[in-house]
Design an enzyme around this catalytic site. Structure first.
Site, short mmCIF file in Angstrom:
data_model
loop_
_atom_site.label_atom_id
_atom_site.label_comp_id
_atom_site.label_asym_id
_atom_site.label_seq_id
_atom_site.Cartn_x
_atom_site.Cartn_y
_atom_site.Cartn_z
N ASP A 79 2.16 1.62 -3.55
CA ASP A 79 1.09 2.08 -4.44
C ASP A 79 0.81 3.56 -4.26
OD1 ASP A 79 0.84 -0.45 -5.46
OD2 ASP A 79 -0.86 -1.01 -4.18
N SER A 91 0.83 -1.22 0.00
CA SER A 91 0.00 0.00 0.00
C SER A 91 0.86 1.26 0.00
CB SER A 91 -0.94 0.00 1.21
OG SER A 91 -0.20 -0.01 2.41
N LYS A 139 22.69 -22.89 -15.12
CA LYS A 139 22.13 -22.71 -16.46
C LYS A 139 20.62 -22.51 -16.31
CE LYS A 139 22.16 -24.70 -21.09
NZ LYS A 139 20.71 -24.60 -21.32
N CYS A 150 11.26 -37.92 -54.51
CA CYS A 150 10.42 -38.38 -53.40
C CYS A 150 9.61 -37.20 -52.86
CB CYS A 150 11.29 -38.98 -52.30
SG CYS A 150 10.40 -39.37 -50.79
#
EC number: 6.5.1.2
Length: 652
Positions: free
Chosen positions: A33, A30, A109, A418
């Site tokens: 925000d 909060s 990795k 082919c």
């Protein structure tokens, strides 16, 4: 107001780093925000003061039309794979034969997507995918939405860095929970989810999915002496680097590290599929150099694949573009490495005979390299009078008699007409690493071939929009796009065309080396085997294969047809004459330059034929030293290397 905006940007970026990178938030959601909303309001009121590293740039909201191709200034090489301790010991012996004191850096990795980030004056300019190593896709807007990628560095640097973009396991689970709730198909694994996210055209979705990165390389020349120094420097710039790593000159200690990580990998918050082992010294890396495909100074150990039992229900035999007939087993479905597997390769007839594989057998299935499902062996204790598998005598595509050449493990169809071989060759020609004709995939090839509209690669350039509109499911918009993609491919650099021709043993990297050397496909077609074999990184096998291909009358006719359709035969990359002023010389730049940037100096040296490296060694021919040159200048003096200044370079 400007000071407050600067303060908010600094605070919010720090809090985001604590949350996403360090997993140690110091403010509540909060509080974050509230500060964020304050910054948004101030930016609306004072758009002229918006900073390039503002966190509001990460929110998304753009809908992109697509991704442009991006030519990497520094190629992204693949790594040689190892699947056993013995292969690592062999790698160690090769390195120690040249550098007995070499130490290694072992790093995790990460199982994600390779990305390249280029900063100019400290500002993120380009973020791109690996692609084929030379050409990737520009996904800058999406990478700006990855919270731990700095939009702006604290220092005004020109730098290109490399890393892996991945989706943490927690984020992956959250995405699939949401997909389940919406009745949508779930992602099979975090890597697929990361790949799908980075290819999103809606940047808002990218921002929402909480991708993350680990950086591991400075691709542009570095002044650092070791890989460990490079990682520390990347972290000091604000990039995320992985701290699970080990430096040792002992491959036994590296192996112990691998065993420990493999045992604990399930507890990591992200997926890994192995350990990368690199020579730690940058100078040694420079001297060891590269093969056509991979650095000689690094190897990737892949963890043993997960194994499951399944029953073979039937076997399909398919013909590839070179005539090789490959058996594929249809299986009872099993979950393997995050995906459902119902088909697995049986490799070839010799493999089937060696393992005594029969229809109805219970077999052990694994993913080779965690990618391709394959049959490992038969569970003999579960066999119930299964009959020996019938090996086909005739080609499943054209009915011609199959051959099994002495010394080869594969069955082959040697009929050049082919149908399956032709279709595979056409699809390969149009594929991304070859001519890269967007929309020209296997299904379109099948339709065009069956409609007798194409039979060889030159026929692709005869196609019109009207031809395409005769096919089922092709509307005017897609027909126009495909037609323009075909026309655009005529302008590709010739190494793409050479690779697209599907010559045996000639891959994309070899194609580039060949065209760099000869400059033109016609000149290459007339070159002697000896001149081709002498190119560093190629050799006699490739030279013989090219000679055999180009001496065929039908190939000469094909090249004439492609010429008549204005398909480019020239190499469009940079070529340097062998009689250029600095041709063949290895040059090091060091110190501060006053009259040109380091990139300008490097480009000039390369245009004059020099190979520019970052470290001084006995293989260095020349050093260009600016002010405050430091240890590299001292080392060059000790080795008796020729030293020049910036004015000398300017006057060349």
């Amino acid at each position: 107001m400007e000071n407050r905006m600067n303060e908010l940007v600094s605070l919010l970026n720090q809090y985001a780093k604590e949350y996403y990178t360090q997993d140690n938030p110091t403010v509540s959601d909060s509080q974050y925000d509230q500060l964020y909303r304050e910054l948004v309001e101030l930016e609306k009121q004072h758009p002229e003061n918006i900073l390039p590293n503002s966190p509001t740039h990460r929110v998304g909201g753009l809908v992109l039309e697509g991704f442009e191709k991006y030519q990497h200034e520094y190629p992204l090489y693949s790594l040689q794979d190892a699947f056993s301790k013995e292969e690592l010991i062999a790698f160690d012996k090769r390195v120690k034969a040249e550098f007995p004191t070499a130490a290694y850096m072992a790093e995790l990795k990460i199982d994600g997507l390779s990305v390249s980030l280029t900063y100019v004056n400290g500002v993120l300019q380009v973020g791109a995918t690996r692609g084929d190593g030379n050409i990737g896709e520009n996904i800058t807007e999406n990478l700006k939405r990855v919270h731990d990628i700095p939009l702006h560095l604290d220092q005004s640097l020109d730098i290109t860095v490399r890393g892996e973009c991945y989706l943490p396991k927690e984020s992956f689970e959250a995405i699939n929970i949401e997909k389940r709730a919406n009745g949508e198909q779930e992602f099979a694994n975090p890597r697929n989810a990361a790949a799908g996210t980075l290819r999103q055209l809606n940047t808002g979705i990218v921002a929402k999915r909480k991708l993350a990165t680990f950086l591991y390389q400075e691709a542009s020349p570095t002044q650092k002496e070791t890989q460990d120094d490079v990682l520390k420097e990347l972290e000091s710039y604000g990039f995320s680097v992985n701290h699970h790593r080990l430096i040792s000159s002992s491959m036994e200690k590296i192996w112990d590290f691998i065993q420990t990580i493999e045992k604990d990998r399930v507890s990591l918050p992200y997926d890994i599929d192995g350990i990368v082992i690199k020579v730690n010294s940058i100078a040694m890396q420079e001297e060891l150099g590269f093969t056509v495909k991979a650095p000689r100074w690094a190897i990737a150990y892949k963890f043993p694949a997960e194994e499951k039992e399944a029953e073979i229900l039937s076997v399909d035999w398919t013909v590839g573009r070179t005539g090789v007939v490959t058996p594929t087993a249809n299986l009872t479905p099993v979950q393997l490495a995050g995906t459902t597997v119902s088909r697995a390769t049986l490799h070839n007839v010799d493999y089937i005979a060696e393992k005594d594989i029969r229809i109805g057998d219970t077999v052990v299935v694994y993913k080779a390299g965690d990618i391709i499902p394959a049959v490992l062996n038969v569970v003999m204790s579960k066999r119930n009078q299964q009959e020996v598998m019938l090996i086909p005598k005739l080609c499943p595509s054209c009915g011609s008699e199959l051959v099994h050449f002495e010394g080869e493990v594969a069955l082959r169809c040697i009929n050049p007409l082919c149908p399956n071989q032709i279709k595979e060759r056409l699809a390969h020609f149009a594929s991304r690493d070859a001519m890269n004709i967007t929309g020209f995939g296997p299904s379109l090839v099948e339709k065009l071939f069956d409609a007798h509209l194409i039979a060889d690669v030159a026929d692709i350039y005869r196609l019109s929009i009207e031809n395409l509109l005769t096919l089922d499911g092709i509307k005017e918009k897609s027909a126009t796009k495909i037609y323009h993609a075909i026309q655009s491919s005529k302008e590709n650099s010739a190494e793409k065309l050479l690779f697209g021709l599907g010559i045996r043993h000639v891959g994309s990297k070899a194609s580039r080396l060949l065209l760099e050397e000869f400059g033109n496909l016609r000149q290459l077609s007339q070159a002697s085997q000896e001149s081709i074999a002498s190119i560093d990184g190629l050799g006699g096998v490739i030279a013989k294969s090219l000679h055999t291909f180009f001496e065929k009358e039908e190939v000469d006719k094909l090249l004439e047809e492609l010429t008549s359709y204005n398909v480019n035969f020239n190499y469009l990359g940079k070529r340097v004459s062998t009689d250029a002023q600095l041709s063949g010389l290895t040059v090091v730049l060091t110190g501060k330059l006053e009259k040109m940037t380091r990139n300008e100096a490097k480009e000039k040296l390369q245009n004059l034929g020099a190979k520019v490296t970052g470290s001084v060694s006995k293989k260095t021919d020349l050093i260009v030293a600016g002010s405050d040159a430091g240890s590299k200048l001292t080392k060059a003096q000790d080795l008796g290397i020729t030293i020049q200044d910036e004015d000398w370079l300017l006057n060349l």
